[in-house]
Design an enzyme around this catalytic site. Structure first.
Site, short mmCIF file in Angstrom:
data_model
loop_
_atom_site.label_atom_id
_atom_site.label_comp_id
_atom_site.label_asym_id
_atom_site.label_seq_id
_atom_site.Cartn_x
_atom_site.Cartn_y
_atom_site.Cartn_z
N GLU A 158 47.80 47.56 42.54
CA GLU A 158 47.20 48.88 42.32
C GLU A 158 48.23 49.99 42.18
O GLU A 158 48.15 51.03 42.85
CB GLU A 158 46.23 49.20 43.47
CG GLU A 158 45.13 48.15 43.62
CD GLU A 158 44.09 48.50 44.68
OE1 GLU A 158 44.30 49.45 45.46
OE2 GLU A 158 43.05 47.81 44.72
N ASN A 199 48.92 43.13 40.02
CA ASN A 199 47.47 43.05 40.19
C ASN A 199 46.88 44.46 40.21
O ASN A 199 47.49 45.38 40.74
CB ASN A 199 47.21 42.35 41.54
CG ASN A 199 45.79 41.86 41.73
OD1 ASN A 199 45.25 41.17 40.88
ND2 ASN A 199 45.18 42.21 42.86
N HIS A 236 36.26 44.03 40.40
CA HIS A 236 35.17 44.46 41.29
C HIS A 236 34.24 45.30 40.42
O HIS A 236 34.50 46.49 40.20
CB HIS A 236 35.71 45.31 42.45
CG HIS A 236 36.66 44.57 43.33
ND1 HIS A 236 36.25 43.54 44.14
CD2 HIS A 236 37.99 44.71 43.54
CE1 HIS A 236 37.29 43.07 44.82
NE2 HIS A 236 38.36 43.77 44.47
N GLU A 264 39.79 38.94 42.06
CA GLU A 264 38.95 39.43 43.17
C GLU A 264 37.51 39.65 42.72
O GLU A 264 36.86 40.64 43.11
CB GLU A 264 39.52 40.75 43.72
CG GLU A 264 40.98 40.67 44.14
CD GLU A 264 41.51 41.92 44.82
OE1 GLU A 264 40.70 42.82 45.16
OE2 GLU A 264 42.74 42.00 45.01
N ASP A 266 33.81 40.29 42.16
CA ASP A 266 32.49 40.46 42.79
C ASP A 266 31.71 41.45 41.92
O ASP A 266 32.30 42.31 41.27
CB ASP A 266 32.55 40.88 44.27
CG ASP A 266 33.36 42.13 44.55
OD1 ASP A 266 33.65 42.91 43.60
OD2 ASP A 266 33.70 42.36 45.72
C1 XIL Z 1 39.64 44.67 51.03
C2 XIL Z 1 39.13 43.73 52.10
O1 XIL Z 1 38.16 42.86 51.53
C3 XIL Z 1 38.54 44.51 53.25
O2 XIL Z 1 38.21 43.63 54.33
C4 XIL Z 1 39.53 45.57 53.75
O3 XIL Z 1 38.92 46.36 54.73
C5 XIL Z 1 39.99 46.45 52.59
O4 XIL Z 1 40.54 45.61 51.57
N1 XIL Z 1 41.44 45.49 46.34
C6 XIL Z 1 42.30 44.61 46.96
C7 XIL Z 1 41.85 43.91 48.21
O5 XIL Z 1 43.38 44.32 46.43
O6 XIL Z 1 42.91 43.66 49.09
C8 XIL Z 1 40.78 44.70 48.92
O7 XIL Z 1 40.32 43.94 50.03
C9 XIL Z 1 39.65 45.04 47.97
C10 XIL Z 1 40.15 45.89 46.83
#
Ligand code: XIL
Length: 328
Positions: A158, A199, A236, A264, A266
């Site tokens: 990020e 990432n 996400h 990641e 979802d």
């Molecule tokens: C999230 C976790 O799922 C949570 O449990 C935590 O509180 C915050 O981080 N981007 C990422 C992940 O790269 O590491 C994040 O994970 C979600 C967004």
């Protein structure tokens, strides 16, 4: 009967015995998305976990049957793994690494350099030489511990704003964009065989300024010799965004990197169509090596109330899972 189960118990590697085993009578039969994805020519279909989720019998049963790759949800982040300078805490990540190894699963390391879940002592550093040394030590200690066990690492996470500029962080503010080179070179030195990733999120449409910035900057760094192997798209997303993912993945894969991954995934409300489109995006892109979903059951998701995962709060497979099983 008893001798059979005793025999199968003896066949389980000793390290696996530390984790709950689900009795066959209560264990639901699920098909492996990982096996299907490997049969389709990809490296893995994975999910996330950490110590608490690996002590949950139902969750473990689903993971063992459905997934072939694990990412640590939180335990490898800076605030967890080096909460105080030089004070490394490997207990939790070790649990994940031991579980994955005992269960023959691949492991993605997540994440070495990130502005979030970062201890204050790092944010307080103002001296470039000091920050460089802290970054190099962080990376060499962590990657060194798991050499040969973690096949991909999110080295930086990020680092871009939505408009494609660099995000404000102690890393960028003190070192400029050179922190990217410093981090990747340290990672390469620590584990030359691991695939090293950059990432990010909101790389979900080919038109996003962040996608363009990612490709342009990665190409520039690679040309300069920075050892970046792959681009990770978090994905996400919201319902309806799945249709844009194939072009977005294609745009990322056009960069001068060997591979890309969906790291990641979802999707709010988990529409089957969006899941299928997102996974298809990776299936159809030769450089895409695998898909990781960010959680197993809705109640464990970091996006509370959005039910974005493949299994519901009671651990039952949802339509999106059944659709992927049928179509992979
Ligand atoms: C999230 C976790 O799922 C949570 O449990 C935590 O509180 C915050 O981080 N981007 C990422 C992940 O790269 O590491 C994040 O994970 C979600 C967004």
């Amino acid at each position: 009967m008893y001798s059979t189960s005793l025999l199968s118990l003896l066949a389980v590697p000793l390290t696996a015995l530390a984790f709950p085993t689900t009795s066959l009578s209560t264990r639901q039969e699920l098909e492996s998305l990982h096996d299907k994805y490997v049969a389709a020519g990809k490296q893995y279909f994975g999910t996330i976990a950490d110590e608490a989720l690996l002590a949950d019998e139902q969750n473990v049963g689903i993971i063992q049957q459905v997934f072939g790759q694990l990412t640590a949800e939180n335990s490898m982040k800076w605030e967890s793994i080096q909460p105080t300078l030089g004070g490394f805490n490997f207990a939790q990540p070790d649990v994940l690494v031991d579980f994955a190894t005992a269960n023959n699963m691949l492991i993605r390391g997540h994440t070495l350099i990130w502005h979030s879940q970062l201890p204050q002592y790092v944010s307080d550093i103002t001296d470039a030489a000091e920050l460089t040394e802290v970054i190099e030590t962080h990376i060499s200690e962590i990657m060194g511990r798991y050499v040969g066990k973690i096949f991909q690492w999110d080295v930086v996470n990020e680092i871009f704003n939505e408009d494609g500029s660099f995000r404000d962080s102690v890393f960028f503010n003190v070192l400029g964009e050179d922190f990217v080179r410093i981090a990747f070179e340290a990672a390469k030195a620590a584990d030359p065989d691991a695939k090293l990733y950059i990432n990010d999120f909101n790389l979900d449409s080919a038109d996003n300024a962040k996608v363009q910035a990612m490709v342009t900057n990665v190409n520039k760094w690679v040309a300069e010799g920075v050892p970046i192997d792959g681009i990770g798209s978090q994905a996400h997303i919201a319902a309806g965004q799945g249709s844009a993912i194939p072009d977005a993945i294609k745009a990322l894969a056009a960069a001068d990197v060997a591979e890309v991954a969906i790291t990641e995934l979802d999707i709010a409300d988990a529409p089957a169509e969006d899941y299928q489109q997102s996974v298809d995006a990776c299936t159809q892109e030769p450089k895409c090596v695998g898909v990781t979903v960010w959680g197993v059951r809705d109640n464990d998701s970091w996006r509370p109330g959005t039910n974005p995962l493949l299994f519901d709060a009671t651990g039952q497979p949802k339509e999106a899972y059944n659709t992927l099983v049928s179509n992979l």
